[in-house]
Write an enzyme that holds these catalytic residues in place. Structure first.
Site, PDB file in Angstrom:
ATOM      1  CD  GLU A  68      30.243  -3.983   6.779  1.00  0.00           C
ATOM      2  OE1 GLU A  68      31.286  -4.499   6.308  1.00  0.00           O
ATOM      3  OE2 GLU A  68      29.211  -4.631   7.029  1.00  0.00           O
ATOM      4  CD  GLU A 139      34.027  -3.744  -1.720  1.00  0.00           C
ATOM      5  OE1 GLU A 139      34.007  -4.635  -0.852  1.00  0.00           O
ATOM      6  OE2 GLU A 139      34.992  -3.589  -2.495  1.00  0.00           O
TER       7      GLU A 139
END
Length: 968
Positions: A68, A139
């Site tokens: 996501e 990330e």
């Protein structure tokens, strides 16, 4: 045409809803709901993908959540990293996503004229995303930072503990967030390439037939349909079936347990939980809604009412949660007092006694009908909300309900079927229960540790006979069903507004009060908004006065609770809050019976008496809140210090904590008459109410307080009118204030870097706003995505009583606050060259985006009222602010913006006034000492003592003079 032939579905919508809806199914089996709203200023879209953290591969906890995060970076068509977020932000929008157990949700909104390109960029994530190796590594750090933020949050900790105590074979048991360990260290040790697994997870699971899209736009349905077909038909369909997770996670081993656990914060909490049949299967019959209405009721005869009278609880909520189509839980959550903590067996017994009462009396048709009527009114007269919130709300329904119920979901129970209610009620038994009991008092008395959050706990078995024994010895209090609800509105007619009033009018003015009035000319709903500020000079004379005012407002809410709870159930909400200058009363909801509630609240204030046993409970609650200040996140602590430094009249939370133990009921009895002895009422009444009604309400309130042989209150002397004033920082100087984090267990450090600019002025306001709009996304991208300083990284505008500025807020475990402050300065230097290189077209595009944001219409009465109230409470009274600021923006040139930046914002700017608040977490405690001893730069000043500093600085003038000086 790229749409399958589907029978047209008539989607049930609210009677007052003017929007048009259409369901389509694309050739790739993607289902979409199109919403046409010609009145909207913002457009929005939401994609719900039917894959969530339950599908994480073994040994890669958090992979769905990590994906996501990754999808937002770039796509083949738009390869420039972060260009999607930049495009959205620069066109007045916002974007976000979240991962749940069985689905992942992506959404954005944007100004209407840029929607087509934004939608195209959004669609590409589901067609050809680019997940570069470099971004992957960064990330993972962001996911880890997000998890760090949650480690000391009791909500996250208790949620994971409930999951931990469930069958390991069920995905409910998993840790869903992910961290550095699960996504980098452990996979690497096993020779697993996380990025390879990420791409594989996307390839195998992201299929068009598992997706539901909601698109909310200004155009006609036909136009929106052609847009959706063009943008989304390329998403591939691999005909993946929805993953299926049969069975309940709580097998018999995990039932009939009492779990004692140690929270982070002060206070005791009891969670009583039963696995039940998911009521999503019976959304028309609404069994869990019916049961939560009764078990969570707060009126006379309810469980909460009895616990409150006994002095054992301060709140109780009940309802279904963690629901999927296969399993669900019914939870009752009770906040306990210290006395309640000593009576947990009795409390559990009283709850089971009430459940037994419900079984004995059987489902009542009149209660169901009343609940159904309330739900119907709420559905048909619902306020419009922001499109971005609406699309998410609707998307969440699409996977679960038939298309005709996509807007309704389970919000309209309409079929009374006693057997279904009885069947769910029969699951709330002693042999099916899990009890989680949190208290600091269990510290050192537990023998287990939950692995992900390190929560200390212990487990003991409880049997049916034990609970029956508790029920025998429990207090014999009078539990009974609620009475019929007199607050349900029956008159939903709309009043005639004679003139189209654009802004609030000063309808009435006296030595005691002012009434601002704004009829509803926009929303056509049978609702009203009532707000009254009691300006009481004695409320702010000392820390004692502030804390006693706080206890007074809490006691009022407490006394009114069982009466006003019926009003809340019927959609009429009230609050009594203490504020800087005294306290305020707010009542908002259906106008039909609003006056009855207002007059009851006012009567309670005027005839206030202290009940010593309730005083003790509220004092305990307030004390725990003060004690829990130190468990706030470090960025919240930094923001608190920033406000303490800037606000002229503000007491330190420690002062409150120091005075609290010495208060007795008698102190409050003596204080309240003094508090109310002099007051001025600032009133705002808006919505479906006629001017004469508004005037007569305020006249009634004046009569209660100021008339009669022994009035409760007198008018203020001119010298007593209060204002909130703000410290003016010195030009050309950087102040900094350092503090150690209050919670030694928290590794996170935080920085608030605040730049004070000016006092409310249209032209300066828009320059500041435009700078913030252009800098917001680059700041996030540089400091969060590239430098990975921390999950919480924002650039926000700030407005303290009309004094404007901007602030960077960053929380981090990787760098100490002094280092983060240097990174903020480095960003400003980098941004300087970007701003100088801005083209005329880019400048114009940002100006237009800001104009669109300013011209955005209010969605509902509450939003409109909050806007106007801010003008009243700040004393600025610029009700036409948005139009004036748009006019200023239309005059603004790029050179003026650059000059503004050079003068007020950039590093070394001559008129720059900055304040850097630095909170050191335990990971950087060694730096705290060394940073303190570093030499101070010539243009810097350290604040050692906040209050000495404040006394040395001038204050900005206030927009609020006394009554005689008020600009009207």
């Amino acid at each position: 045409m790229a749409v399958e032939k589907e029978e047209a579905v008539e989607i049930v919508k609210p009677r007052t809803d003017k929007r048009d809806y259409r369901r389509i199914v694309l050739h790739n089996s993607l289902q979409a709901l199109l919403i046409s709203d010609p009145e909207t200023d913002k457009c929005a879209a939401c994609m719900e993908v039917g894959i969530g953290s339950f599908s994480d591969p073994e040994g890669l906890e958090g992979l769905a959540h990590f994906l996501e995060h990754m999808l937002f970076y770039a796509s083949e068509k738009y390869p420039l990293e972060d260009s999607y977020s930049k495009y959205i932000t620069e066109h007045g929008g916002s974007t976000n996503a979240f991962t749940a157990s069985e689905h992942t949700n992506y959404y954005f909104d944007v100004n209407a004229d840029c929607f087509e390109e934004a939608l195209d960029r959004f669609a590409q994530f589901f067609i050809k995303p680019l997940m570069s190796p470099d971004a992957t590594m960064r990330e993972i750090k962001a996911v880890d930072s997000e998890n760090q933020k949650n480690l000391l949050s009791d909500g996250w900790r208790m949620n994971q503990l409930q999951k931990h105590l469930s069958a390991e074979s069920h995905p409910y048991h998993k840790f869903s967030t992910g961290n550095w360990d699960t996504l980098e260290v452990k996979p690497k040790a096993r020779g697993v390439d996380t990025r390879h697994e990420l791409l594989k997870f996307y390839e195998e699971n992201y299929s068009a037939n598992l997706m539901h899209l909601v698109v909310y736009a200004k155009e006609s349905l036909d136009k929106i349909q052609s847009l959706v077909e063009t943008k989304f038909q390329e998403i591939r369909n691999i005909d993946r079936s929805y993953p299926h997770f049969p069975g309940h996670p709580c097998t018999s081993d995990y039932l009939q347990v009492l779990v004692k656990t140690v929270p982070i914060r002060q206070g005791h909490k009891l969670r009583i939980i039963w696995p039940i049949t998911p009521c999503i299967r019976y959304h028309k019959e609404g069994p869990s809604r019916y049961l939560s209405h009764l078990i969570g009721h707060e009126g006379e005869g309810s469980v909460f009412y009895v616990l409150k009278i006994l002095g054992w609880a301060t709140s109780l909520s009940a309802g279904e949660s963690d629901s999927t189509y296969e399993f669900s839980f019914f939870k009752v959550v009770i906040d306990l007092t210290d006395a309640g903590h000593e009576h947990v067996e009795d409390i559990v017994a009283l709850l089971f006694k009430y459940i037994h009462l419900l079984q004995q009396s059987g489902p009542c048709k009149w209660i169901f009908d009343e609940l159904s009527a309330v739900c119907e009114t709420v559905f048909h007269y619902q306020d419009k909300i922001r499109p971005i919130d609406y699309v998410v709300h609707v998307a969440l329904n699409m996977q679960l309900y038939h298309p005709k119920d996509w807007l309704v979901g389970s919000s309209l129970p309409s079929k009374f079927v006693p057997s279904i209610i009885e069947s769910v009620l029969s699951e709330l038994t002693p042999n099916n229960v899990r009890i989680f009991w949190e208290s600091k008092k269990f510290e050192g008395h537990t023998d287990k540790i939950e692995p992900w959050y390190g929560t200390a706990y212990s487990v003991q078995k409880i049997t049916c006979s034990m609970i029956q024994q508790w029920m025998k010895s429990a207090p014999d209090e009078q539990l009974h069903l609620p009475s019929p609800n007199v607050f349900i509105p029956t008159d939903l007619s709309l009043k005639n507004v004679l003139e189209k009033v654009k802004v609030p009018l000063l309808l009435r003015k006296s030595p005691f009060s002012r009434l601002w009035y704004k009829p509803d000319t926009m929303f056509s709903t049978p609702k009203a908004y009532f707000k009254i500020d009691f300006n009481c000079p004695f409320a702010r004379t000392s820390p004692e006065a502030e804390v006693l005012t706080q206890i007074f407002t809490r006691l009022l809410m407490d006394y009114l609770n069982e009466y006003a709870y019926y009003a809340e159930v019927a959609g009429l909400y009230y609050a009594i809050n203490h504020n800087d200058n005294g306290f305020q009363v707010i009542v908002v909801g259906y106008n039909h019976k609003l006056r009855i509630l207002v007059e009851t609240v006012i009567g309670k204030i005027a005839k206030f008496e202290v009940k010593p046993e309730r005083f003790a409970v509220i004092k305990e609650m307030v004390t725990k809140e003060y004690q829990n200040y130190k468990f706030q996140q470090p960025y919240q602590q930094a923001m608190y210090y920033c406000s303490l430094i800037l606000e002229d009249q503000a007491w330190h939370w420690n002062d409150g904590l120091e005075v609290l133990p010495h208060f007795e009921a008698d102190n409050l009895s003596k204080f309240v008459p003094l508090l109310l002895s002099r007051t001025f009422l600032e009133c705002y009444i808006a919505g479906n109410i006629e001017p004469n009604e508004a005037e007569s309400m305020v006249q009634h309130i004046e009569d209660v307080f100021f008339q009669g042989s022994q009035p409760v209150s007198q008018a203020l002397f001119p010298s007593q009118h209060l204002t909130n004033r703000v410290i003016e920082l010195e030009r050309g100087r950087s102040y900094f204030y350092t503090a150690e984090g209050l919670n030694p267990s928290d590794e996170n450090s935080a920085l608030v870097h605040y730049i004070q600019v000016h006092q409310d002025d249209f032209m300066l306001n828009v320059k500041l706003q435009l700078f913030a709009l252009i800098a917001k996304q680059p700041a996030f991208h540089q400091l969060r995505s590239v430098e990975q300083l921390g999950y919480i990284t924002v650039l926000l505008q700030r407005n303290d009583s009309g004094i404007r500025g901007v602030q960077f807020i960053i929380q981090s475990t990787v760098k100490g606050p002094r280092q983060i402050d240097l990174r903020v300065e480095a960003f400003l230097k980098m941004f300087e060259s970007k701003l100088y290189a801005l083209s005329g077209d880019e400048f114009k595009s940002n100006v237009n985006a800001l104009i669109d944001m300013k011209l955005e219409k209010h969605k509902n009465l509450k939003e409109e009222s909050s806007f106007y109230w801010r003008e009243i409470s700040d004393g600025t009274l610029k009700f036409d602010r948005r139009e004036c600021e748009v006019a200023a923006l239309n005059q603004l040139t790029l050179k003026e913006l650059i000059d503004f930046f050079d003068e007020y914002i950039k590093v070394g700017a001559p008129r720059k006034k900055s304040l850097s608040v630095q909170v050191y977490g335990s990971a950087h405690s060694s730096e705290f000492k060394t940073d303190q001893s570093e030499p101070i730069k010539p243009d810097s000043a350290q604040i050692d003592n906040i209050f000495v500093f404040k006394r040395s600085r001038p204050l900005y003038g206030s927009f609020k003079g006394g009554l005689g000086h008020m600009k009207l």
